[in-house]
Design a protein around this motif. Structure first.
Motif: not given
Length: 512
Positions: A5-10, A125-126
């Motif tokens: 599991t990791t993360a991203a941004v929509a 996003a950041v």
């Protein structure tokens, strides 16, 4: 069974939401399934991720791989998810230690050779990740400078997937020698050039330009070819004050999503300038796209200037799209992929000839070859509702010989900018504690209350309303300009002279 599991941004417009990227590897028929409402570009990440992993020298797991993008109800798109998908798969396979990855955001597009490619919209996003409590961010090396502009972010730039694997404690038998991808050269942010000292004569137009800058007002310049309309309009950004820190972040985020931001120069601190050609489409002006709309010229001009030169040459459907952002200061664009909201609080400058041939205001109109019908049709493209939203409407007359002989008396942009800064400061102090920062944003009712009981200075305005020469919206805009004139002259409230001057600058001399 392995789980990573990791993360991203929509991103939807400038709004970002952290997405949990989960990869499950099961002992079943080998396959790769991506779920969670991905668009076509994101769906293709399966092939990019597989090729990048193999190019990095890592064995591709021959198991049933299911990658879930949560929340599954949120539409997701673009290639920025590639890196997070790859890291989640490798964590599920045990190549990368899975502990702690769920609090790290990964943003980047993967090349088939494993290199990390820069993506659009890294700044917003950041910022969204940090606001949600995710401070650790891994991006492509070409995006690292932009990501570090976000306060509170701990940014790591990587040139390849191999570097990311090593960063997270994974081991590789052989580390590929990969040069970082140089980001594609960004389109240069338009900055208007020139100094007001270059403008010969045009005292009233120069006054209108100064008032527009001091109060954030919209401006219409009407005059024959060669009178200096475009020259005047292009000097407006040069007398506007620098953006505040909050405005700079907002403007930079828009240009990051639009792909017109060069992070090498830091945050955008000067008001942007946009001057689209009259052949531009509605999508080019307000924004467009099939899934999620991209910012158009009006959003790229946020906190700056949008110049429509030869305004009547623009199609009516393009001009009418400006009415919403002129009132609301933002745009909401609905597409099949969702609604994108972009800020659009710009200063509109319209420059127009008085008729198709441009000679109607020269030599008493004797040289004009246009028929009355052609004149009405030409200028009629600037509709009443649109013009009613333009605070300052002035005629620009041809430069005379006397103007040329006294050209040395024209003030430079720096001198005018100092007065504009003082006037803006006075308005900001008066409007402290309100949601407004410039006179152009303030409702007329609030300004009328500040005039006190009776308000005798508004007599001429009320007479013009009674005669039908001014709408109620137009009257409010005259009042806003009056307050700006008072700020420029250092008065606490506008007087009768300010109101009379505002009427002159509003009605192109036809207020009598």
């Amino acid at each position: 069974m392995g789980l990573g599991t990791t993360a991203a941004v929509a991103l939807t417009g400038l709004a970002g939401q952290v997405v949990e990227v989960q990869a499950q590897l099961a002992a079943s028929v080998p396959g790769f399934t991506l779920v969670g409402l991905p668009d076509a570009a994101l769906h293709e990440s399966r092939e990019r991720v597989r090729a990048a992993v193999l190019s990095t020298g890592i064995r591709w797991p021959h198991r049933k791989i299911t990658v879930n993008l949560s929340p599954a109800s949120l539409r997701k798109g673009g290639s920025s998810f590639d890196l997070s998908v790859a890291v989640a798969v490798l964590a599920g396979d045990g190549v990368v230690p899975a502990a702690g990855l769920e609090r790290v955001v990964h943003l980047g597009e993967l090349g088939l050779d494993g290199r990390l490619q820069p993506v659009r919209g890294v700044l917003p996003a950041v910022a969204a990740a940090v606001a949600a409590g995710y401070r650790d961010v891994v991006v492509a090396a070409g995006d690292a400078d932009e990501a570090r502009l976000v306060p509170g972010a701990r940014v790591c730039g990587a040139a390849s997937l191999a570097e990311v694997v090593l960063l997270h404690g994974g081991e590789l038998e052989h580390v590929p020698d990969v040069d970082p991808v140089q980001p594609a050269r960004q389109p240069a942010l338009r900055r208007a050039a020139g100094d007001l000292a270059d403008v010969v004569g045009q005292a009233q137009a120069r006054l209108a330009l100064e008032v527009a800058a001091a109060g954030g007002h919209h401006l219409l310049l009407v005059g024959p070819p060669g009178a200096g309309k475009t020259m005047l309009a292009s000097r407006l950004p040069g007398i506007l004050p620098d953006l505040t820190p909050a405005e700079a972040v907002e403007v930079t985020a828009v240009h990051s999503v639009a792909g017109t931001f060069d992070p090498g120069g830091g945050l955008i601190t000067r008001p942007p300038f946009e001057d689209p050609h009259h052949t531009a489409t509605p999508a080019a002006i307000v924004g467009g796209g099939s899934q999620i709309a991209r910012p158009g010229a009006v959003s790229r001009a946020h906190r700056g200037v949008l110049l429509l030169d030869e305004a009547p040459e623009f199609p009516s459907r393009v001009l009418e799209t400006l009415r919403q952002p002129l009132e609301a200061g933002e745009l909401v664009l609905h597409r099949s992929g969702g609604a994108a909201r972009y800020p659009a609080r710009f200063q509109l400058v319209l420059a127009a000839n008085p008729c198709p041939c441009g000679m109607a205001s020269l030599n008493k109109g004797l040289d004009c070859t246009c028929t009355p019908t052609a004149k009405r049709r030409y200028f009629g493209r600037l509709s009443g509702p649109l013009l009613d939203r333009v605070d300052l409407q002035v005629d620009v007359h041809p430069v005379t010989r006397a103007d040329r002989l006294t050209r040395a008396s024209g003030e430079a942009s720096d001198e005018v900018a100092r007065r504009v800064a003082v006037a803006r400061g006075a308005a900001r102090e008066r409007l402290s504690g309100t949601p407004w920062t410039t006179n152009a944003e303030v409702p007329g009712s609030w300004l009328r209350e500040r005039l006190g009981p009776g308000r005798p200075v508004l007599g001429p305005v009320e007479q013009m309303i009674d005669r039908g020469a001014l709408t109620l919206r137009g009257a409010d805009r005259v009042l806003r300009v009056s307050w700006t004139l008072a700020d420029l002259d250092g008065r606490a409230v506008p007087d009768a002279t300010d109101v009379a001057t505002a009427l002159t600058l509003r009605t192109r001399g036809n207020h009598g």
